[in-house]
Design a protein around this motif. Structure first.
Motif, PDB file in Angstrom:
ATOM      1  N   LYS A 191       0.809  -1.223   0.000  1.00 59.83           N
ATOM      2  CA  LYS A 191       0.000   0.000   0.000  1.00 59.83           C
ATOM      3  C   LYS A 191       0.843   1.274   0.000  1.00 59.83           C
ATOM      4  O   LYS A 191       0.359   2.347  -0.312  1.00 59.83           O
ATOM      5  N   LYS A 192       2.120   1.163   0.364  1.00 61.40           N
ATOM      6  CA  LYS A 192       3.011   2.332   0.348  1.00 61.40           C
ATOM      7  C   LYS A 192       3.779   2.425  -0.970  1.00 61.40           C
ATOM      8  O   LYS A 192       4.761   3.157  -1.069  1.00 61.40           O
ATOM      9  N   ASP A 193       3.339   1.654  -1.966  1.00 62.66           N
ATOM     10  CA  ASP A 193       3.989   1.634  -3.285  1.00 62.66           C
ATOM     11  C   ASP A 193       5.446   1.193  -3.227  1.00 62.66           C
ATOM     12  O   ASP A 193       6.291   1.702  -3.958  1.00 62.66           O
ATOM     13  N   GLN A 194       5.722   0.231  -2.347  1.00 63.23           N
ATOM     14  CA  GLN A 194       7.005  -0.462  -2.387  1.00 63.23           C
ATOM     15  C   GLN A 194       6.796  -1.643  -3.325  1.00 63.23           C
ATOM     16  O   GLN A 194       5.840  -2.407  -3.153  1.00 63.23           O
ATOM     17  N   TYR A 195       7.688  -1.796  -4.294  1.00 66.77           N
ATOM     18  CA  TYR A 195       7.546  -2.844  -5.309  1.00 66.77           C
ATOM     19  C   TYR A 195       8.537  -3.968  -5.058  1.00 66.77           C
ATOM     20  O   TYR A 195       9.653  -3.738  -4.586  1.00 66.77           O
ATOM     21  N   PHE A 196       8.113  -5.177  -5.412  1.00 64.18           N
ATOM     22  CA  PHE A 196       8.916  -6.381  -5.226  1.00 64.18           C
ATOM     23  C   PHE A 196       8.768  -7.283  -6.442  1.00 64.18           C
ATOM     24  O   PHE A 196       7.691  -7.353  -7.032  1.00 64.18           O
TER      25      PHE A 196
END
Length: 173
Positions: A61-66
């Protein structure tokens, strides 16, 4: 938070191979008809030994991508994997637009090798522990019409050379 986009064209498979050559990393590459799913790619197993991968491009939800890179038949529980990978919330699939922007690939071609295009270090690359038991790991070289085979340790070296510190975690059930 504003996201920045680079205007440079995504790197290609040829760029990837030059990068690997510059790092003196040995690899092999086999072209084949485009494959979009694990099921479609199983016919290639006799021709290409090693661990075959499934790659999930996800975000919290914090726009951290994996990018989660796992063995092709492994199962990832998207309801709980955030606890393992350090995401701030449950994860969902990232958009095709961000996939193209960050990894330089389109859906069906997500690959650990997309790290070469993530020059802004927007994506965390997570390699499943079970996959890392293979000596050779296979992934698409930025398009799904070929498979590139690379040694396990060389894959880690490639990721570090792109500026990414890969996480090797147990993300599969």
């Amino acid at each position: 938070m504003t996201e920045t986009s680079t205007s440079a064209a995504p790197k290609t498979a040829d760029d990837l191979f030059r990068f690997l050559d510059d790092l003196q990393i040995s690899y092999s590459n086999k072209t084949h008809p485009p494959v979009f799913t694990v099921a479609e790619s199983t016919s290639l197993r006799d021709e290409i030994p090693g661990g075959h991968t499934k790659n999930l491009f996800v975000k919290d939800k914090k726009d951290q991508y994996f990018v989660l890179t796992v063995e092709e038949h492994a199962t990832v529980d998207l309801k709980t994997v955030h606890k393992v990978i350090g995401a701030s919330s449950r994860v969902s699939f990232g958009s095709p637009e961000r996939m193209l922007e960050y990894l330089g690939v389109v859906p069906g071609s997500v690959t650990v090798f997309g790290a070469i295009n993530d020059t802004g270090l927007n994506v965390t690359f997570v390699l499943d522990e079970d996959l890392m038991t293979y000596d050779v790991i296979n992934g698409h070289p930025l398009s799904n019409d070929a498979t590139t085979s690379i040694g396990r340790e060389d894959l880690l070296r490639f990721l570090k050379a792109t500026g990414h510190e890969p996480l090797v975690l147990k993300v599969t059930g």
